[in-house]
Design an enzyme around this catalytic site. Structure first.
Site, PDB file in Angstrom:
ATOM      1  N   ASN A 209       0.848  -1.199   0.000  1.00 42.15           N
ATOM      2  CA  ASN A 209       0.000   0.000   0.000  1.00 42.15           C
ATOM      3  C   ASN A 209       0.881   1.246   0.000  1.00 42.15           C
ATOM      4  O   ASN A 209       2.098   1.145   0.000  1.00 42.15           O
ATOM      5  CB  ASN A 209      -0.956  -0.026   1.205  1.00 42.15           C
ATOM      6  CG  ASN A 209      -0.189  -0.128   2.504  1.00 42.15           C
ATOM      7  OD1 ASN A 209       0.601   0.740   2.851  1.00 42.15           O
ATOM      8  ND2 ASN A 209      -0.394  -1.234   3.224  1.00 42.15           N
ATOM      9  N   ASP A 278      -4.258  -6.308   5.070  1.00 46.35           N
ATOM     10  CA  ASP A 278      -5.273  -7.168   5.679  1.00 46.35           C
ATOM     11  C   ASP A 278      -5.297  -8.553   5.029  1.00 46.35           C
ATOM     12  O   ASP A 278      -5.760  -9.509   5.619  1.00 46.35           O
ATOM     13  CB  ASP A 278      -6.655  -6.518   5.537  1.00 46.35           C
ATOM     14  CG  ASP A 278      -6.794  -5.303   6.450  1.00 46.35           C
ATOM     15  OD1 ASP A 278      -6.269  -5.363   7.573  1.00 46.35           O
ATOM     16  OD2 ASP A 278      -7.400  -4.306   6.021  1.00 46.35           O
ATOM     17  N   LYS A 288       8.834 -17.310 -10.788  1.00 46.21           N
ATOM     18  CA  LYS A 288       8.126 -16.159 -11.348  1.00 46.21           C
ATOM     19  C   LYS A 288       6.950 -16.638 -12.213  1.00 46.21           C
ATOM     20  O   LYS A 288       7.116 -17.555 -13.017  1.00 46.21           O
ATOM     21  CB  LYS A 288       9.098 -15.345 -12.207  1.00 46.21           C
ATOM     22  CG  LYS A 288       8.482 -14.105 -12.779  1.00 46.21           C
ATOM     23  CD  LYS A 288       9.425 -13.404 -13.720  1.00 46.21           C
ATOM     24  CE  LYS A 288       8.646 -12.414 -14.548  1.00 46.21           C
ATOM     25  NZ  LYS A 288       9.425 -11.911 -15.682  1.00 46.21           N
ATOM     26  N   PHE A 322      -4.046   3.456  14.827  1.00 51.28           N
ATOM     27  CA  PHE A 322      -4.276   4.471  13.809  1.00 51.28           C
ATOM     28  C   PHE A 322      -5.430   3.992  12.951  1.00 51.28           C
ATOM     29  O   PHE A 322      -5.609   2.787  12.770  1.00 51.28           O
ATOM     30  CB  PHE A 322      -3.027   4.666  12.944  1.00 51.28           C
ATOM     31  CG  PHE A 322      -2.169   5.807  13.412  1.00 51.28           C
ATOM     32  CD1 PHE A 322      -1.502   5.729  14.627  1.00 51.28           C
ATOM     33  CD2 PHE A 322      -2.035   6.961  12.649  1.00 51.28           C
ATOM     34  CE1 PHE A 322      -0.717   6.769  15.086  1.00 51.28           C
ATOM     35  CE2 PHE A 322      -1.249   8.021  13.088  1.00 51.28           C
ATOM     36  CZ  PHE A 322      -0.587   7.928  14.309  1.00 51.28           C
ATOM     37  N   LYS A 336     -13.394   1.199  15.629  1.00 53.73           N
ATOM     38  CA  LYS A 336     -12.096   0.497  15.740  1.00 53.73           C
ATOM     39  C   LYS A 336     -11.548   0.579  17.164  1.00 53.73           C
ATOM     40  O   LYS A 336     -11.003  -0.390  17.693  1.00 53.73           O
ATOM     41  CB  LYS A 336     -11.074   1.107  14.775  1.00 53.73           C
ATOM     42  CG  LYS A 336     -11.168   0.509  13.390  1.00 53.73           C
ATOM     43  CD  LYS A 336     -10.174   1.108  12.412  1.00 53.73           C
ATOM     44  CE  LYS A 336     -10.670   0.841  10.991  1.00 53.73           C
ATOM     45  NZ  LYS A 336      -9.940   1.533   9.971  1.00 53.73           N
ATOM     46  N   LYS A 340     -11.134  -2.984  18.908  1.00 52.33           N
ATOM     47  CA  LYS A 340      -9.760  -3.472  19.108  1.00 52.33           C
ATOM     48  C   LYS A 340      -9.254  -3.234  20.536  1.00 52.33           C
ATOM     49  O   LYS A 340      -8.080  -3.428  20.823  1.00 52.33           O
ATOM     50  CB  LYS A 340      -8.820  -2.821  18.077  1.00 52.33           C
ATOM     51  CG  LYS A 340      -9.229  -3.113  16.619  1.00 52.33           C
ATOM     52  CD  LYS A 340      -8.148  -2.801  15.614  1.00 52.33           C
ATOM     53  CE  LYS A 340      -8.668  -2.968  14.187  1.00 52.33           C
ATOM     54  NZ  LYS A 340      -7.616  -2.964  13.167  1.00 52.33           N
TER      55      LYS A 340
HETATM   56  N1  CTP Z   1      -3.836  -3.163  11.923  1.00 50.19           N
HETATM   57  C1  CTP Z   1      -3.134  -4.253  12.386  1.00 50.19           C
HETATM   58  N2  CTP Z   1      -3.174  -5.413  11.694  1.00 50.19           N
HETATM   59  C2  CTP Z   1      -3.900  -5.531  10.558  1.00 50.19           C
HETATM   60  C3  CTP Z   1      -4.612  -4.410  10.073  1.00 50.19           C
HETATM   61  C4  CTP Z   1      -4.565  -3.234  10.785  1.00 50.19           C
HETATM   62  O1  CTP Z   1      -2.472  -4.142  13.416  1.00 50.19           O
HETATM   63  N3  CTP Z   1      -3.904  -6.676   9.907  1.00 50.19           N
HETATM   64  C5  CTP Z   1      -3.801  -1.925  12.711  1.00 50.19           C
HETATM   65  C6  CTP Z   1      -3.086  -0.753  12.031  1.00 50.19           C
HETATM   66  O2  CTP Z   1      -1.731  -0.731  12.398  1.00 50.19           O
HETATM   67  C7  CTP Z   1      -3.827   0.444  12.584  1.00 50.19           C
HETATM   68  C8  CTP Z   1      -5.223  -0.088  12.851  1.00 50.19           C
HETATM   69  O3  CTP Z   1      -5.099  -1.496  12.880  1.00 50.19           O
HETATM   70  O4  CTP Z   1      -3.307   0.877  13.825  1.00 50.19           O
HETATM   71  C9  CTP Z   1      -6.273   0.296  11.857  1.00 50.19           C
HETATM   72  O5  CTP Z   1      -5.855   0.017  10.567  1.00 50.19           O
HETATM   73  P1  CTP Z   1      -6.820   0.294   9.334  1.00 50.19           P
HETATM   74  O6  CTP Z   1      -6.161  -0.188   8.100  1.00 50.19           O
HETATM   75  O7  CTP Z   1      -7.310   1.693   9.398  1.00 50.19           O
HETATM   76  O8  CTP Z   1      -8.065  -0.558   9.688  1.00 50.19           O
HETATM   77  P2  CTP Z   1      -8.443  -2.073   9.557  1.00 50.19           P
HETATM   78  O9  CTP Z   1      -8.401  -2.670  10.926  1.00 50.19           O
HETATM   79  O10 CTP Z   1      -7.659  -2.731   8.507  1.00 50.19           O
HETATM   80  O11 CTP Z   1      -9.980  -1.950   9.224  1.00 50.19           O
HETATM   81  P3  CTP Z   1     -10.759  -1.617   7.868  1.00 50.19           P
HETATM   82  O12 CTP Z   1     -10.155  -2.473   6.822  1.00 50.19           O
HETATM   83  O13 CTP Z   1     -12.134  -1.983   8.224  1.00 50.19           O
HETATM   84  O14 CTP Z   1     -10.624  -0.152   7.640  1.00 50.19           O
END
Ligand code: CTP
Length: 399
Positions: A209, A278, A288, A322, A336, A340
């Site tokens: 990302n 995620d 490859k 975050f 969140k 969490k």
């Molecule tokens: N985070 C994490 N592990 C993951 C995904 C997210 O620890 N697999 C943590 C990030 O470091 C951040 C927080 O979760 O502190 C929120 O991340 P964000 O990408 O905004 O949210 P998601 O939990 O992925 O939720 P969504 O996809 O519903 O936005």
């Protein structure tokens, strides 16, 4: 970052005196006020006028040359200084200091000052290794003198080895590092995650990302400046690790999970800035993937939510997440925070180009589990980090 600092630069007589000129310039550029004392031998290499022109202050060489009858110069300078830097410090100067000898303006002032003293030695490699010099340096270090070690390299005497005065930029960096530290978080252990993760598909491709890691690195820096012991678990970025921060590089979300959970039990504060993927490809190909006529679908599976796991297993840790959102920021953020089990969350609007992911700027909302909300106006990520650390500190103190 040395703005307003009163720095007394003691210059003793070695060929590296010319580098002390550059050091004077760098210190003034960093915002410090610099006054220079030279030994007579130093003045054989470079004239006091050079230092005077660059420091914009009179240069002191003679204990008995009292420029202002209302003051005693060596006591006045000793009291004036916030910190003292000796560069170059010759073997002779170290010998005098270690034995309490005060036979010129520099050594007399040094005995009289209570300011922190930094010593940047410069001498021939064999002199540097002489037991007398080692003994003197050991004694001075034991009295709290801080040594800025000479570098290895070509020496003016023709030898190659240790003895070359550390580069002026590096000396300034050491001073900046020390002077920006407070002891507010001394003894605290802080873990920050930063950057993106990379989820491989085959040996040449991966999913990732846009996270640059800038916000996380800024937070790690600001936490370290409070005196905390800081661990920065970071996905791949192009950033320089801030001073006094332990860098733990990772690539995938699974690696991040392993490094974070291994350290979690001993942490006081965890800030999860990382943009963790995620999902990851279900199968990682060994070779490859060659292009085909037909379409290619990659099946993805869920990565563990590291923050969720930490929230469910936390004990003494203050846990900050975050949230990167593009819409309905506050509601998603609040959700969140609760889901969490966080103590606080920092909300980020990543749909705006002027702030967020790769920008140097950010604008956030800091939300706590007891319902308080604090908007932090658009500013550099370092400034935002400083404010976030301040708000976290308020929360931790509240208990
Ligand atoms: N985070 C994490 N592990 C993951 C995904 C997210 O620890 N697999 C943590 C990030 O470091 C951040 C927080 O979760 O502190 C929120 O991340 P964000 O990408 O905004 O949210 P998601 O939990 O992925 O939720 P969504 O996809 O519903 O936005």
């Amino acid at each position: 970052m040395l703005k307003g600092k009163k720095i007394l630069l003691g210059v003793s007589g070695g060929i590296a005196v010319y580098k002390a000129v550059a050091l004077t310039s760098k210190l003034t550029q960093a915002g410090a006020e610099v006054k220079v004392i030279m030994t007579d031998h130093a003045a054989e290499f470079v004239t006091p006028l050079t230092f005077q022109a660059i420091s914009r202050n009179p240069v002191y060489t003679d204990t008995f040359d009292e420029k202002d009858p209302a003051k005693i110069a060596h006591i006045d300078l000793a009291d004036w200084a916030d910190l003292v830097v000796l560069a170059p410090a010759t073997a002779n100067l170290l010998g005098k200091l270690a034995n309490g000898i005060a036979d010129d303006m520099l050594t007399t002032t040094l005995l009289a000052t209570e300011a922190d003293i930094y010593v940047a030695p410069a001498m021939n490699v064999h002199m540097y290794q002489h037991p007398a010099v080692i003994q003197n340096m050991t004694a001075l270090a034991a009295w709290g003198y801080r040594f800025i070690e000479p570098g290895d390299g070509y020496l003016a005497c023709g030898y190659v080895g240790k003895g070359r005065l550390e580069e002026p930029e590096q000396i300034v960096r050491v001073l900046e590092k020390d002077n920006n530290r407070s002891n507010k978080w001394a003894g605290k252990k802080v873990l920050v995650t930063a950057g993106p993760t990379r989820e491989p598909i085959d040996p040449v491709r991966y999913f990732t990302n846009y996270s640059s890691g800038k916000m996380g690195y800024a937070l790690a820096q600001k936490a370290a400046e409070q005196g905390a012991e800081v661990y920065l678990v970071s996905g791949p970025t192009h950033l320089t690790v801030p001073p006094l921060v332990e860098h733990i590089p990772v690539t995938t979300a699974q690696e991040m999970f392993a490094e974070v959970t291994e350290r979690f039990a001993e942490m006081d504060l965890v800030i999860k800035t990382a943009a963790v993927a995620d999902y990851r490809p279900k199968a990682v190909l060994d070779q490859k993937m060659k292009k085909q006529k037909q379409e290619w679908s990659v099946e993805m599976e869920r990565n563990v939510d590291i923050l969720q796991y930490l929230g469910e297993h936390k004990q003494q840790q203050f846990l900050v997440g975050f949230a990167a959102e593009t819409q309905d920021i506050k509601n998603y953020g609040k959700d969140k925070l609760e889901r969490k089990h966080l103590d606080a969350i920092v909300l980020n609007d990543v749909s705006r180009r002027d702030i967020g992911f790769d920008s140097d700027q950010n604008e956030v909302i800091f939300m706590t589990k007891d319902g308080t909300e604090q908007a932090i106006k658009q500013a550099s990520k370092l400034e935002i980090a400083e404010q976030v650390i301040g708000l976290i500190d308020d929360q931790i103190r509240k208990g």
